[in-house]
Write a protein that holds these residues in place. Structure first.
Motif, PDB file in Angstrom:
ATOM      1  N   PRO A   1       0.817  -1.225   0.000  1.00 15.24           N
ATOM      2  CA  PRO A   1       0.000   0.000   0.000  1.00 15.24           C
ATOM      3  C   PRO A   1       0.848   1.270   0.000  1.00 15.24           C
ATOM      4  N   ALA A   2       1.974   1.238   0.688  1.00 13.22           N
ATOM      5  CA  ALA A   2       2.840   2.415   0.716  1.00 13.22           C
ATOM      6  C   ALA A   2       3.426   2.700  -0.662  1.00 13.22           C
ATOM      7  N   ILE A   3       3.814   1.661  -1.364  1.00 17.05           N
ATOM      8  CA  ILE A   3       4.372   1.849  -2.708  1.00 17.05           C
ATOM      9  C   ILE A   3       3.322   2.421  -3.650  1.00 17.05           C
ATOM     10  N   VAL A   4       2.108   1.894  -3.578  1.00 13.63           N
ATOM     11  CA  VAL A   4       1.021   2.423  -4.409  1.00 13.63           C
ATOM     12  C   VAL A   4       0.775   3.893  -4.082  1.00 13.63           C
ATOM     13  N   ALA A   5       0.738   4.198  -2.795  1.00 11.74           N
ATOM     14  CA  ALA A   5       0.488   5.585  -2.370  1.00 11.74           C
ATOM     15  C   ALA A   5       1.576   6.517  -2.874  1.00 11.74           C
ATOM     16  N   VAL A   6       2.829   6.097  -2.786  1.00 16.55           N
ATOM     17  CA  VAL A   6       3.931   6.934  -3.266  1.00 16.55           C
ATOM     18  C   VAL A   6       3.838   7.121  -4.780  1.00 16.55           C
ATOM     19  N   ALA A   7       3.549   6.038  -5.500  1.00 15.88           N
ATOM     20  CA  ALA A   7       3.431   6.133  -6.958  1.00 15.88           C
ATOM     21  C   ALA A   7       2.369   7.142  -7.356  1.00 15.88           C
ATOM     22  N   LEU A   8       1.222   7.104  -6.688  1.00 16.29           N
ATOM     23  CA  LEU A   8       0.137   8.029  -7.014  1.00 16.29           C
ATOM     24  C   LEU A   8       0.479   9.449  -6.569  1.00 16.29           C
ATOM     25  N   ALA A   9       1.100   9.588  -5.403  1.00 14.82           N
ATOM     26  CA  ALA A   9       1.383  10.913  -4.855  1.00 14.82           C
ATOM     27  C   ALA A   9       2.367  11.685  -5.724  1.00 14.82           C
ATOM     28  N   VAL A  10       3.446  11.035  -6.156  1.00 15.07           N
ATOM     29  CA  VAL A  10       4.440  11.764  -6.946  1.00 15.07           C
ATOM     30  C   VAL A  10       3.879  12.135  -8.319  1.00 15.07           C
ATOM     31  N   ARG A  11       3.049  11.292  -8.873  1.00 15.00           N
ATOM     32  CA  ARG A  11       2.459  11.603 -10.177  1.00 15.00           C
ATOM     33  C   ARG A  11       1.448  12.739 -10.070  1.00 15.00           C
ATOM     34  N   LEU A  12       0.615  12.678  -9.062  1.00 12.16           N
ATOM     35  CA  LEU A  12      -0.368  13.744  -8.876  1.00 12.16           C
ATOM     36  C   LEU A  12       0.321  15.064  -8.547  1.00 12.16           C
ATOM     37  N   ALA A  13       1.361  15.012  -7.728  1.00 14.69           N
ATOM     38  CA  ALA A  13       2.078  16.236  -7.360  1.00 14.69           C
ATOM     39  C   ALA A  13       2.684  16.907  -8.585  1.00 14.69           C
ATOM     40  N   LEU A  14       3.298  16.119  -9.467  1.00 18.76           N
ATOM     41  CA  LEU A  14       3.885  16.703 -10.672  1.00 18.76           C
ATOM     42  C   LEU A  14       2.807  17.253 -11.599  1.00 18.76           C
ATOM     43  N   ALA A  15       1.705  16.509 -11.738  1.00 20.81           N
ATOM     44  CA  ALA A  15       0.626  16.958 -12.619  1.00 20.81           C
ATOM     45  C   ALA A  15       0.018  18.273 -12.143  1.00 20.81           C
ATOM     46  N   LEU A  16      -0.029  18.461 -10.826  1.00 20.39           N
ATOM     47  CA  LEU A  16      -0.583  19.705 -10.279  1.00 20.39           C
ATOM     48  C   LEU A  16       0.436  20.835 -10.304  1.00 20.39           C
ATOM     49  N   ALA A  17       1.688  20.516 -10.023  1.00 18.28           N
ATOM     50  CA  ALA A  17       2.725  21.551  -9.969  1.00 18.28           C
ATOM     51  C   ALA A  17       3.117  22.042 -11.356  1.00 18.28           C
ATOM     52  N   LEU A  18       3.185  21.099 -12.314  1.00 17.71           N
ATOM     53  CA  LEU A  18       3.574  21.448 -13.683  1.00 17.71           C
ATOM     54  C   LEU A  18       2.556  20.866 -14.660  1.00 17.71           C
ATOM     55  N   PRO A  19       1.384  21.481 -14.760  1.00 19.28           N
ATOM     56  CA  PRO A  19       0.371  20.964 -15.703  1.00 19.28           C
ATOM     57  C   PRO A  19       0.925  20.950 -17.129  1.00 19.28           C
ATOM     58  N   GLN A  20       0.706  19.847 -17.821  1.00 18.79           N
ATOM     59  CA  GLN A  20       1.234  19.695 -19.170  1.00 18.79           C
ATOM     60  C   GLN A  20       0.116  19.902 -20.195  1.00 18.79           C
ATOM     61  N   GLN A  21       0.313  20.849 -21.085  1.00 21.75           N
ATOM     62  CA  GLN A  21      -0.669  21.082 -22.124  1.00 21.75           C
ATOM     63  C   GLN A  21      -0.599  19.959 -23.155  1.00 21.75           C
ATOM     64  N   PRO A  22      -1.748  19.462 -23.592  1.00 25.58           N
ATOM     65  CA  PRO A  22      -1.744  18.394 -24.593  1.00 25.58           C
ATOM     66  C   PRO A  22      -1.050  18.829 -25.876  1.00 25.58           C
ATOM     67  N   ILE A  23      -0.208  17.986 -26.401  1.00 23.62           N
ATOM     68  CA  ILE A  23       0.469  18.240 -27.671  1.00 23.62           C
ATOM     69  C   ILE A  23       0.381  16.992 -28.539  1.00 23.62           C
ATOM     70  N   SER A  24       0.518  17.159 -29.835  1.00 18.94           N
ATOM     71  CA  SER A  24       0.631  16.051 -30.779  1.00 18.94           C
ATOM     72  C   SER A  24      -0.494  15.035 -30.569  1.00 18.94           C
ATOM     73  N   ASP A  25      -0.143  13.769 -30.320  1.00 20.70           N
ATOM     74  CA  ASP A  25      -1.159  12.724 -30.146  1.00 20.70           C
ATOM     75  C   ASP A  25      -2.111  13.063 -29.006  1.00 20.70           C
ATOM     76  N   GLY A  26      -1.563  13.602 -27.921  1.00 23.98           N
ATOM     77  CA  GLY A  26      -2.406  13.917 -26.767  1.00 23.98           C
ATOM     78  C   GLY A  26      -3.469  14.943 -27.081  1.00 23.98           C
ATOM     79  N   LEU A  27      -3.135  15.949 -27.873  1.00 28.86           N
ATOM     80  CA  LEU A  27      -4.118  16.958 -28.264  1.00 28.86           C
ATOM     81  C   LEU A  27      -5.215  16.344 -29.111  1.00 28.86           C
TER      82      LEU A  27
END
Length: 437
Positions: free
Chosen positions: A18-44
């Motif tokens: 559970p701790a590993i799952v929590a860390v995996a989600l926390a670091v991803r969410l933190a980056l997504a909130l701190a540095l929102p990435q605008q969709p480009i190329s395929d993502g757009l």
């Protein structure tokens, strides 16, 4: 406390996974909130067309029915958008769910193939903290979700051991994976061969028992979409109409083995396909046929050159793991230096994972002939081998090895666990405790 005691605590700790799952989600969410990435190329493209699907407009482009890109990921993204609206939050939520699934599946697949708790938790932690995959979580691209689906199908098929209902369930998931990545329809066949060679309780009879229900279930998922394409496009299109373009991309005089700019440029017209890029949706079926014909003709005329280019594509596929940083580079030019530093660190981590993973597969290879205890580890080579063969035929863009990385993390986890146990065994602490007793 000695190293062997610490190893035992890691293996037995209930909070570990559970701790590993929590860390995996926390670091991803933190980056997504701190540095929102605008969709480009395929993502757009995915964002725009998933939003249209969520509004009930169907899978279309500029008013024309399309199957130019596989429908699987846009459809899943559209379902998320129906709940959260047409925002990047929908894509991030999907990626977080897929991330949690991948962490759990790394542990599950590792256990199925004989890894102990230490190895599987190390593998899960490596994935949780791997920079490139953390960055991907903030982008509306299919890599994370498609990989989670394929891994779930892999785990189901391994666990089924040829039993009908398990094979059917795996086939359904492989069908969904095929709608995201059309080449995945071929992966189960190779996986069944690998299972027959490496698993003592499976064999060729197990492969034959599993093949029919698996592919029937896969077809049950894909066929409705194929029938839709036949009705709307007037042609037999199993999943998408960009296969010819993808093949041509890696089989022409300009091909480098990697990505190069040609769409929306004069290079497109210079191909001799005879259809302007602006008509690529209206004429997608004919375009697919013509590009495929051009590619096949080039391969026939240049078999040696194509073969050499194929090996270059395979090398390029594994040369680097930096594609995830494109959106950050474009969106945050002021952070170019720290982003470059993270990219370098990620590349070092990537090479380490490759070395550790290949070491595990190398150790297991001699066990194949006698189907000894380590032979099942070779199942971890299925996805890396499949990605490599796919690159030979198409292109060697680095992001195409994403589905193989979790399997290499599992193999790397086995190597690191073996090294830790070796180090603990040569430590004086166990000997001192035994002497005192």
């Amino acid at each position: 406390m000695g190293l062997d005691d610490r190893i035992a605590r890691v293996e037995q700790a209930r909070w570990g996974l559970p701790a590993i799952v929590a860390v995996a989600l926390a670091v991803r969410l933190a980056l997504a909130l701190a540095l929102p990435q605008q969709p480009i190329s395929d993502g757009l493209w995915y964002m725009d067309h998933a939003a249209e699907m969520a509004r009930g407009l169907g899978y279309q482009e500029a008013g024309y029915v399309t199957a130019f890109w596989p429908v699987g990921y846009p459809a899943v993204l559209a379902a998320a958008m129906s709940l959260l609206g047409p925002t990047l939050s929908a894509a991030i939520l999907l990626n977080l769910i897929a991330t949690a699934a991948i962490v759990l599946l790394i542990v599950r697949i590792g256990a199925q193939l004989g890894l102990d708790g230490l190895a599987t938790r190390i593998a899960a932690a490596l994935y949780a903290l791997y920079p490139a995959h953390i960055v991907y979580a903030g982008q509306p691209v299919s890599e994370t979700v498609a990989t989670a689906v394929a891994m779930a199908a892999f785990a189901l098929l391994i666990g089924a051991r040829g039993r009908r209902w398990g094979s059917l369930a795996a086939g359904l998931l492989f069908g969904i994976a095929t709608l995201m990545r059309p080449q995945m329809m071929f992966f189960p066949a190779g996986m069944l061969v690998a299972m027959a060679l490496t698993l003592r309780d499976f064999g060729w009879r197990g492969a034959l028992r599993a093949a029919l229900p698996l592919y029937l279930a896969l077809a049950a998922v894909v066929t409705p979409w194929s029938l839709r394409n036949a009705a709307e496009l007037g042609a037999a299109v199993p999943v998408s109409t960009n296969g010819g373009i993808a093949l041509y991309y890696g089989a022409n005089d300009r091909a480098t083995g990697d990505w190069y700019a040609w769409e929306r440029t004069p290079v497109w017209d210079a191909t001799g396909v005879g259809i302007p890029y602006k008509q690529h949706i209206v004429e997608q079926v004919e375009l697919d046929r013509r590009f495929k014909a051009l590619a096949v003709d080039w391969i026939k005329r240049n078999p040696g050159r194509w073969t050499a280019l194929g090996f270059r594509k395979m090398a390029l596929l594994w040369e680097r793991d930096s594609d995830a940083f494109w959106a950050l580079d474009i969106g945050y030019p002021a952070l170019a230096t720290p982003i470059a530093a993270v990219r370098v660190f990620n590349q070092l981590c990537y090479f380490a994972i490759l070395a550790l993973g290949l070491s595990a597969l190398g150790v297991a290879l001699p066990a194949l002939w006698r189907r000894e205890r380590l032979a099942p580890l070779l199942m971890l080579a299925c996805m890396p081998a499949f990605a490599t063969l796919t690159a030979f035929a198409f292109t060697g863009q680095g992001r195409y090895h994403y589905p193989a990385m979790p399997f290499l993390f599992v193999a790397a986890g086995w190597t690191l666990a073996a090294l830790l146990r070796w180090w603990a065994a040569r430590s004086p602490a166990p000997l001192l405790r035994a002497t005192a007793a």
